[in-house]
Design a protein around this motif. Sequence first.
Motif, PDB file in Angstrom:
ATOM      1  N   THR A  59      -0.763  -4.229   6.362  1.00 23.79           N
ATOM      2  CA  THR A  59       0.255  -3.049   6.768  1.00 23.79           C
ATOM      3  C   THR A  59       0.739  -2.472   5.388  1.00 23.79           C
ATOM      4  OG1 THR A  59       0.962  -4.671   8.183  1.00 23.79           O
ATOM      5  CG2 THR A  59       2.346  -3.302   7.656  1.00 23.79           C
ATOM      6  N   SER A  60       1.808  -2.985   4.269  1.00 24.29           N
ATOM      7  CA  SER A  60       1.439  -2.798   3.190  1.00 24.29           C
ATOM      8  C   SER A  60       0.662  -0.985   2.507  1.00 24.29           C
ATOM      9  CB  SER A  60       1.401  -3.693   2.045  1.00 24.29           C
ATOM     10  OG  SER A  60       0.641  -4.164   1.290  1.00 24.29           O
ATOM     11  N   GLU A  61      -0.645  -1.279   3.097  1.00 15.30           N
ATOM     12  CA  GLU A  61      -1.878  -0.643   2.528  1.00 15.30           C
ATOM     13  C   GLU A  61      -1.546   0.993   3.330  1.00 15.30           C
ATOM     14  OE1 GLU A  61      -6.771  -0.109   2.321  1.00 15.30           O
ATOM     15  OE2 GLU A  61      -5.800  -1.901   1.992  1.00 15.30           O
ATOM     16  N   THR A  63       1.202   1.502   5.195  1.00 14.52           N
ATOM     17  CA  THR A  63       2.661   2.201   4.676  1.00 14.52           C
ATOM     18  C   THR A  63       2.156   3.100   3.635  1.00 14.52           C
ATOM     19  OG1 THR A  63       3.287   0.608   3.864  1.00 14.52           O
ATOM     20  CG2 THR A  63       3.382   0.966   6.435  1.00 14.52           C
ATOM     21  N   THR A  64       1.522   2.490   2.361  1.00 17.56           N
ATOM     22  CA  THR A  64       0.949   3.350   1.498  1.00 17.56           C
ATOM     23  C   THR A  64       0.767   4.312   2.148  1.00 17.56           C
ATOM     24  OG1 THR A  64       1.951   1.329   0.108  1.00 17.56           O
ATOM     25  CG2 THR A  64       0.270   3.485  -0.590  1.00 17.56           C
ATOM     26  N   THR A 234       9.976  -1.295   0.066  1.00 14.84           N
ATOM     27  CA  THR A 234       9.714  -1.975   1.386  1.00 14.84           C
ATOM     28  C   THR A 234       8.910  -2.128   1.185  1.00 14.84           C
ATOM     29  OG1 THR A 234      11.526  -0.134   2.469  1.00 14.84           O
ATOM     30  CG2 THR A 234       9.175  -1.050   3.460  1.00 14.84           C
ATOM     31  N   THR A 235       7.927  -1.882   0.852  1.00 11.58           N
ATOM     32  CA  THR A 235       5.835  -1.923   0.765  1.00 11.58           C
ATOM     33  C   THR A 235       6.109  -3.237   0.044  1.00 11.58           C
ATOM     34  OG1 THR A 235       5.774   0.354  -0.102  1.00 11.58           O
ATOM     35  CG2 THR A 235       3.494  -1.627   0.219  1.00 11.58           C
ATOM     36  N   GLU A 236       7.038  -4.247  -0.919  1.00  7.49           N
ATOM     37  CA  GLU A 236       6.930  -4.974  -1.425  1.00  7.49           C
ATOM     38  C   GLU A 236       6.411  -5.732  -0.805  1.00  7.49           C
ATOM     39  OE1 GLU A 236       9.276  -5.076  -4.280  1.00  7.49           O
ATOM     40  OE2 GLU A 236       8.830  -3.098  -6.035  1.00  7.49           O
ATOM     41  N   ARG A 237       7.383  -6.565   0.007  1.00  9.07           N
ATOM     42  CA  ARG A 237       7.871  -7.388   1.021  1.00  9.07           C
ATOM     43  C   ARG A 237       6.725  -7.450   2.319  1.00  9.07           C
ATOM     44  NH1 ARG A 237      11.079 -11.165  -0.420  1.00  9.07           N
ATOM     45  NH2 ARG A 237      12.161 -10.566  -1.805  1.00  9.07           N
ATOM     46  N   ILE A 238       6.889  -6.395   2.734  1.00  4.03           N
ATOM     47  CA  ILE A 238       6.368  -6.616   4.218  1.00  4.03           C
ATOM     48  C   ILE A 238       4.866  -7.067   4.482  1.00  4.03           C
ATOM     49  CG2 ILE A 238       4.577  -4.586   3.551  1.00  4.03           C
ATOM     50  CD1 ILE A 238       5.745  -3.071   6.470  1.00  4.03           C
ATOM     51  N   ASP A 239       4.246  -7.476   3.701  1.00  2.07           N
ATOM     52  CA  ASP A 239       3.026  -8.474   4.145  1.00  2.07           C
ATOM     53  C   ASP A 239       3.417  -9.989   4.282  1.00  2.07           C
ATOM     54  OD1 ASP A 239       0.960  -6.672   4.153  1.00  2.07           O
ATOM     55  OD2 ASP A 239       0.274  -6.157   1.772  1.00  2.07           O
ATOM     56  N   SER A 240       4.474  -9.978   4.138  1.00  3.89           N
ATOM     57  CA  SER A 240       5.218 -11.590   3.752  1.00  3.89           C
ATOM     58  C   SER A 240       6.061 -11.760   5.193  1.00  3.89           C
ATOM     59  CB  SER A 240       6.250 -11.577   2.640  1.00  3.89           C
ATOM     60  OG  SER A 240       6.741 -10.780   2.237  1.00  3.89           O
TER      61      SER A 240
END
Length: 380
Positions: A59-61, A63-64, A234-240
């Motif tokens: 999901t982080s990829e 969103t980026t 936002t991106t730093e924590r979204i995959d967890s």
Amino acid sequence: MRKKFWKLHSWLGLVCGLGLLVIGLTGSVLVFHQEIAKTLHPDEVLNAPLSSDSQRLATSELTTRVEKAFPDFWIRGWLFNTDSEYRDRAYLMKRDTDDWYVLYIDPYTAKTSERPLPYDETIYGWFVRLHYTFFADHWGMGIAAFFALGYIILGVSGIYLHRPFFKALFRLRWGASARILFSDIHKAVGIATVPMNLILGITGAYWNIAHIAHELIEHAHEEEEPMANEYAGTTERIDSLSAIAEQSIPGYALNYIYFPTEEEPMFYLYGQHPGASSFRSLYGSTIWVSAETGEVTHSSDLREAGFWAQVTDAFEPLHFGSFGGVTTQVLWCLAGLSPSILSLSGTLIYIKRGRRKKGRRTATAQPSRPSQQRIPCETT
């Protein structure tokens, strides 16, 4: 008493007829909005053909890539499509505005629509706004709620007026007068669809009234809602988030993420508990996760919620008829068409009855012709 119910039923039908026609037709479209979008815009809403080893990108990829492709926008929400055939939906906001947009994105390839679409430009968004608000925001929601309440009263009064419903359900007297035929059609359609129509009226009225009440309470405590600002981390924590949700509610199916803002640095997760029945919405169990610390500040498993929370959660599958698959969706779609038939037939019955009464009054007002009429002789 019966005469009073007739008057109530007739006048309420005339007042609510046009509004219920619009709500019914748009509701029928919304039942199959995904299938309609798939037919009209397959390149925009469908994923690329999947192979046996296809896997979702992180999901982080995703969103980026979205934020790099569309730097004038930032992500406010992410809807994970539970059907692998359809793309995910990212809900974006244009920077320095309060304008919402929708972007379809293939979670396996990161391919997106050509541009973010204003919410009203999507088939779903346009019909939803017409269906719930008549394009009049909160005032429109109040009007739609009034029509929904009227629909409930029409259904209940119709049941009272046609208590021996089994006698009229399949009776259509084609050789009779137009008024009698319209009356038979009106009764047959009303009786056949009354269970679905009561469900649609109750659920629709509840949603609109609850939304208006929430807005009134919010505005009573806040002078003006400030414009939201993007949260930087936002991106730093979204995959967890999936793992955090799994620890809070084992087997949790994450279906929607509402992203944090600077003013409210919190991830709001909406999903389902394991083993959820078809009478459960996709968003009934909620988890709130701090964007700053990753701690769960709130967790609500629908299985442990109160009776009313479970009832209202069932409103979504009940309103859209999704609980029984294609069969109930078709039935709900047909029920959505019934207000058109009931409005038309009810109006024609009212007109025909009015003309009939007028004819009777005219006939009564004319003097009877004497058997022998004396004509005075003219004198000179």
